[in-house]
Design a protein around this motif. Sequence first.
Motif, PDB file in Angstrom:
ATOM      1  N   ILE A  28      34.139  67.657-105.555  1.00  0.00           N
ATOM      2  CA  ILE A  28      33.400  68.023-104.350  1.00  0.00           C
ATOM      3  C   ILE A  28      32.556  69.272-104.604  1.00  0.00           C
ATOM      4  CG2 ILE A  28      33.614  68.811-101.964  1.00  0.00           C
ATOM      5  CD1 ILE A  28      36.085  67.100-101.701  1.00  0.00           C
ATOM      6  N   ARG A  29      31.264  69.155-104.305  1.00  0.00           N
ATOM      7  CA  ARG A  29      30.344  70.286-104.436  1.00  0.00           C
ATOM      8  C   ARG A  29      29.941  70.850-103.069  1.00  0.00           C
ATOM      9  NH1 ARG A  29      32.239  69.850-108.568  1.00  0.00           N
ATOM     10  NH2 ARG A  29      31.297  69.463-110.621  1.00  0.00           N
ATOM     11  N   SER A  30      29.979  69.986-102.035  1.00  0.00           N
ATOM     12  CA  SER A  30      29.576  70.424-100.700  1.00  0.00           C
ATOM     13  C   SER A  30      30.573  69.887 -99.687  1.00  0.00           C
ATOM     14  CB  SER A  30      28.166  69.922-100.373  1.00  0.00           C
ATOM     15  OG  SER A  30      27.796  70.279 -99.062  1.00  0.00           O
ATOM     16  N   LEU A  31      31.000  70.740 -98.756  1.00  0.00           N
ATOM     17  CA  LEU A  31      31.970  70.374 -97.729  1.00  0.00           C
ATOM     18  C   LEU A  31      31.316  70.538 -96.363  1.00  0.00           C
ATOM     19  CD1 LEU A  31      34.965  69.686 -97.019  1.00  0.00           C
ATOM     20  CD2 LEU A  31      35.358  72.159 -96.919  1.00  0.00           C
ATOM     21  N   GLN A  32      31.348  69.483 -95.538  1.00  0.00           N
ATOM     22  CA  GLN A  32      30.788  69.551 -94.186  1.00  0.00           C
ATOM     23  C   GLN A  32      31.933  69.777 -93.198  1.00  0.00           C
ATOM     24  OE1 GLN A  32      28.077  66.407 -93.163  1.00  0.00           O
ATOM     25  NE2 GLN A  32      27.211  66.299 -95.217  1.00  0.00           N
ATOM     26  N   VAL A  33      31.901  70.905 -92.503  1.00  0.00           N
ATOM     27  CA  VAL A  33      33.008  71.296 -91.633  1.00  0.00           C
ATOM     28  C   VAL A  33      32.648  71.225 -90.152  1.00  0.00           C
ATOM     29  CG1 VAL A  33      33.960  72.783 -93.434  1.00  0.00           C
ATOM     30  CG2 VAL A  33      32.383  73.757 -91.739  1.00  0.00           C
ATOM     31  N   GLY A  34      31.417  70.830 -89.808  1.00  0.00           N
ATOM     32  CA  GLY A  34      31.035  70.717 -88.406  1.00  0.00           C
ATOM     33  C   GLY A  34      31.206  72.010 -87.652  1.00  0.00           C
ATOM     34  N   ASN A  35      32.018  71.970 -86.586  1.00  0.00           N
ATOM     35  CA  ASN A  35      32.284  73.176 -85.802  1.00  0.00           C
ATOM     36  C   ASN A  35      33.731  73.633 -85.952  1.00  0.00           C
ATOM     37  OD1 ASN A  35      33.194  70.897 -84.438  1.00  0.00           O
ATOM     38  ND2 ASN A  35      32.960  71.813 -82.412  1.00  0.00           N
ATOM     39  N   SER A  36      34.262  73.527 -87.172  1.00  0.00           N
ATOM     40  CA  SER A  36      35.644  73.932 -87.444  1.00  0.00           C
ATOM     41  C   SER A  36      35.854  75.406 -87.116  1.00  0.00           C
ATOM     42  CB  SER A  36      35.978  73.692 -88.923  1.00  0.00           C
ATOM     43  OG  SER A  36      35.901  72.327 -89.247  1.00  0.00           O
ATOM     44  N   PRO A  37      36.890  75.733 -86.352  1.00  0.00           N
ATOM     45  CA  PRO A  37      37.165  77.145 -86.051  1.00  0.00           C
ATOM     46  C   PRO A  37      37.724  77.873 -87.270  1.00  0.00           C
ATOM     47  CG  PRO A  37      38.831  75.725 -85.054  1.00  0.00           C
ATOM     48  CD  PRO A  37      37.789  74.815 -85.628  1.00  0.00           C
TER      49      PRO A  37
END
Length: 518
Positions: free
Chosen positions: A466-475
């Motif tokens: 994994i090179r990029s992680l999409q976390v959205g609106n993770s607190p």
Amino acid sequence: MHHCLLIDEVLNNIFSWLGGATLCSLARTCRTFQEPAAAIIWQQLIGFWPILRLLPGATATSIADSPEPNPESDNQVRGSSTVVTRPLTLEEWLMVKRLSQRVRDIHVFVTQKPHCYSLTPGSLSLLLHPPGGESLESLFPNVQHLTFRCQGLPPLEAVRWQDRVLTLLRILIRPQLSTLVLLLDGRFCASLNASGILTSCPNVRTLHTSAAFFETQEGARVSVVPTISSLKSLQTVKVHDVSWDLMASLTQIKTLRRLFVDSHEPLGSPLPLTNGAFAGLRYLNTHIAFLKLLLRFYRWVPLSELRGLNILTTDFTRDDYSGDLEELLTFIPLHGPFLETIHVNLGFAPPRQPKQWLLTKSILAPYLSLHNLKVLDITLASRSYSPQLTDDDLAHMAQSWPLLKELHLRTHTCGWVLPTGLSLGGIVALIQHHPGIEGISLVFNAMEIPGAVYQPDGNLVQNTKIRSLQVGNSPISSPENVATYLRLLMPGLLTVSTCNTMDSTHKMHWKAVSALLA
């Protein structure tokens, strides 16, 4: 010169990797390079202008500048259009004939207005009058890939020039043709079907076409599509503004493997399917504007042998889509047992978005039976996307999909409805079962940092893909601790992306995480 460079096959291999400017330089370097370089230069023609500009009887007409030249558009583009102004002499014709014999891939654009990629009807008429009894059949005898576009002519001009356009098509459509992109106005489609020209290319493997419309003398609007029943070797088909008649003609093509459907018009009632319909279909990609129409299409088309599915819809007509969304998402795994990749992208225009929509366990449960699943991507344009998932649920999903490479449950811009039931521990469990997973888009609680987790063999649970992680609106509360933990868990991680509308404090913290990982 090394003796290897005297072998045409070696030069052809080397030159095939080079760009046009370099090839032109090589063609002028020496006699040994001239022929192999020239052959590759002329293999592909984007429009007729490379040939037309060599004719003494052609003139360059200036065209207004535009920021980006685009051969797919009828808009004017930067440069000049080359227009034939008189009939060709025998010497000029023989030159055109000689160069055309090198062409393997040609893009033809017939437009009324001069265009630097296009052929005007007047130029076309002069080119189709060979001098000295020469045959038109000697032009472009080796074309294997053809893109032919004739759209946007006024009705009277279309009637006036349709015979010439069909003559050019008859020249270019050959038995050895393997790729055909055919985008025509409705009147040309009707004439093409009547002419039977398409029967002369039974070996076409890839077809890109569209339905088109024209008005009859009585003022009626008629839809027409190219008749493709003779193309029995098709493997890939892409159709715009599809009709049920066209879909019905595709059902019995046993060689069809990949189908792309783009429709923004109501299709009416589907035709009944016969046994063995789409028997060879393995990949289906649809962009159907309305969700109700999309559901009707998927109730009609068989999914039982599909390996890949890509769905895009943009519905602007109703206020609540929850029931239709649930039906669509539960329908897919129940009828596509061998699916390996699933992309569902549901884009809706605000404020017409689903009310708070729950991606419940009952919706996801049928997906657990897809043991060949490699990619699951459910993307929704909504401010109220609420996957009801816990860390245990995520671990169960990971165990059910031994081949999983990507998992994306996300929105375009807004994130999930918080609080989320996932934590960093759930991400660890996912990676523990799939250390080679390549893409993750989930919303999880990063306020608490779990301890290090080890595999049964004693090695630390890690992912290097994994090179990029999409976390959205993770607190998140501590960017330094989260960055340290993510670096330990995913040593190859370089960036973390968030949604646009998340809390500004959390967004700032995730930017700090990205900076620490870089």
